[in-house]
Motif scaffolding. Sequence first.
Motif, PDB file in Angstrom:
ATOM      1  N   VAL A 146      21.910  44.549  25.195  1.00  0.00           N
ATOM      2  CA  VAL A 146      20.906  45.581  25.901  1.00  0.00           C
ATOM      3  C   VAL A 146      20.301  45.275  27.321  1.00  0.00           C
ATOM      4  CG1 VAL A 146      18.725  46.784  25.096  1.00  0.00           C
ATOM      5  CG2 VAL A 146      20.478  46.023  23.280  1.00  0.00           C
ATOM      6  N   PRO A 147      20.613  45.955  27.934  1.00  0.00           N
ATOM      7  CA  PRO A 147      19.933  45.448  29.314  1.00  0.00           C
ATOM      8  C   PRO A 147      18.357  45.592  29.306  1.00  0.00           C
ATOM      9  CG  PRO A 147      21.764  47.189  29.796  1.00  0.00           C
ATOM     10  CD  PRO A 147      21.586  46.971  28.364  1.00  0.00           C
ATOM     11  N   GLN A 148      17.857  44.618  30.165  1.00  0.00           N
ATOM     12  CA  GLN A 148      16.534  44.710  29.973  1.00  0.00           C
ATOM     13  C   GLN A 148      15.755  45.612  31.162  1.00  0.00           C
ATOM     14  OE1 GLN A 148      14.521  42.961  27.839  1.00  0.00           O
ATOM     15  NE2 GLN A 148      16.512  42.995  26.998  1.00  0.00           N
ATOM     16  N   PHE A 149      14.782  46.629  30.336  1.00  0.00           N
ATOM     17  CA  PHE A 149      14.221  47.679  31.276  1.00  0.00           C
ATOM     18  C   PHE A 149      13.066  48.221  30.407  1.00  0.00           C
ATOM     19  CE2 PHE A 149      17.909  49.842  29.274  1.00  0.00           C
ATOM     20  CZ  PHE A 149      17.234  50.591  28.301  1.00  0.00           C
ATOM     21  N   PRO A 150      12.273  48.589  31.228  1.00  0.00           N
ATOM     22  CA  PRO A 150      10.894  49.190  30.598  1.00  0.00           C
ATOM     23  C   PRO A 150      11.125  50.011  29.348  1.00  0.00           C
ATOM     24  CG  PRO A 150      10.278  48.830  32.941  1.00  0.00           C
ATOM     25  CD  PRO A 150      11.983  48.815  32.797  1.00  0.00           C
ATOM     26  N   SER A 152      13.001  49.250  26.692  1.00  0.00           N
ATOM     27  CA  SER A 152      14.343  48.927  26.054  1.00  0.00           C
ATOM     28  C   SER A 152      14.117  48.745  24.306  1.00  0.00           C
ATOM     29  CB  SER A 152      15.112  47.747  26.728  1.00  0.00           C
ATOM     30  OG  SER A 152      14.345  46.780  26.500  1.00  0.00           O
ATOM     31  N   GLU A 153      12.999  48.329  24.188  1.00  0.00           N
ATOM     32  CA  GLU A 153      12.707  48.087  22.783  1.00  0.00           C
ATOM     33  C   GLU A 153      12.856  49.330  21.948  1.00  0.00           C
ATOM     34  OE1 GLU A 153       8.482  48.800  24.864  1.00  0.00           O
ATOM     35  OE2 GLU A 153      10.472  47.773  25.175  1.00  0.00           O
ATOM     36  N   ARG A 234      14.113  53.389  32.728  1.00  0.00           N
ATOM     37  CA  ARG A 234      12.808  53.148  31.720  1.00  0.00           C
ATOM     38  C   ARG A 234      13.044  54.105  30.635  1.00  0.00           C
ATOM     39  NH1 ARG A 234      10.115  55.650  35.906  1.00  0.00           N
ATOM     40  NH2 ARG A 234       8.617  57.330  35.105  1.00  0.00           N
TER      41      ARG A 234
END
Length: 449
Positions: A146-150, A152-153, A234
Amino acid sequence: MADFEYDLFVIGAGSGGVRASRIAASHGARVAVAEEFRVGGTCVIRGCVPKKLLVYASSFAHELGDAAGFGWTIEGAKFDWAALRDFVASDVDRLERAYTNTLDSNKVEHFHERATIAGPNTVRLASGREISARHILVAVGAWPVVPQFPGSEHCITSNEVFHLPELPRRVVVQGAGYIAMEFAGVFNALASQVTVVNRSDQILRGYDESLRDRLLRITMARGIDYRFNSPIERVEKQADGCLHVYTKGHPDPLTADIVLVATGRRPKTDGLGLETAGIALGANGEIPVNEFNATSCPSIWAVGDVTDRVQLTPVAIREGHALADNLFAGTSRTVDYSLIPSAVFSQPPLAGVGLTEAQAREQFREIKVFTSDFRPMKNMFAQHAERGFYKLVVDAATDQVLGVHMIGPEAPEILQAVAIAVKAGLTKEQFDQTIALHPSMAEELVLMR
């Protein structure tokens, strides 16, 4: 071998680990396997099998829609996501029991807890127990990236998609590989609004360009939207629970009920303790191995997705089987990775084996390409006049068939048999000499001139 508690300790009870355990035990080895989640691994529990069931279920939407042309009147047809979800879960339970029974019937001891490596011949269970083994096999598979971006959770992966409480009305899929395209097809067929966003300008990189182009056109006609060169920047969760998805180059967000991230899988080696045995991981977190699945530590081996060679279940099974034979039956087997058939269970599905046209043009002085662009009989009364497409790639000098690529109904089922012919090195003339089976879609393979 009495110096060790086990002759072989396997970490991971997926397809490769279970096969290696069973074969090793059949050779008389004392075998144990540890699995921290569920016996069966990715393919059985959260991958190939449950996904294929979703594909089958969703394809009925098209079948029912086309039935009127064949004289059927179907009244009151409706779809129940919960019923499908629970049926798939029950079949996963059945398969897990079958895999567990396989271990039991072969007298393989199994521990339902996480295991890590504590040394060249030592495994440590989550309970704290340490176990010695002459050989340790790591077969823990891979995990979605899972790429990290605002935000992503707020996204899910293919691991969670089988447990959704209800069918989402709006779906955003990030990625355009086989997992992304398969789930996009499932939700589209079930009448969800689907948008595929991707960081590049193409789908299914690595497959033959003609098939990729055909699938793109068909899925767009079926209602799937695409945003190319536009990865997610995001995701914002709104007060009503929906998600606003902002992608590169688009100021206005997409609105979604779920965001499915399908951007690849990474070997699941974090925290495994491989450094205690002097094993250094590769750039993608994989365990480097040689052609015999040996790591840099003489007593530790690895098979399957954790090696990041070919992430396919049948490959892991072949590797596990070969390793068990080598360790406990005195063989010296390796796995042939050439000409592996593959398929994408998109809607419609596609499949291929051997060189694509582009690859063949790079490797051979002159090639011949034969194609068949046809409308399958099954689609004659379909709502969408979708055409099938088959391609043969041939070495002009030897007439050997270098690759076969297909898109259309039942393409994967047909391709498996054709892969045998390509593996055997048959020529285009030998294809031509084979009398067609009529009426069938497969006959197109021997009618191209």
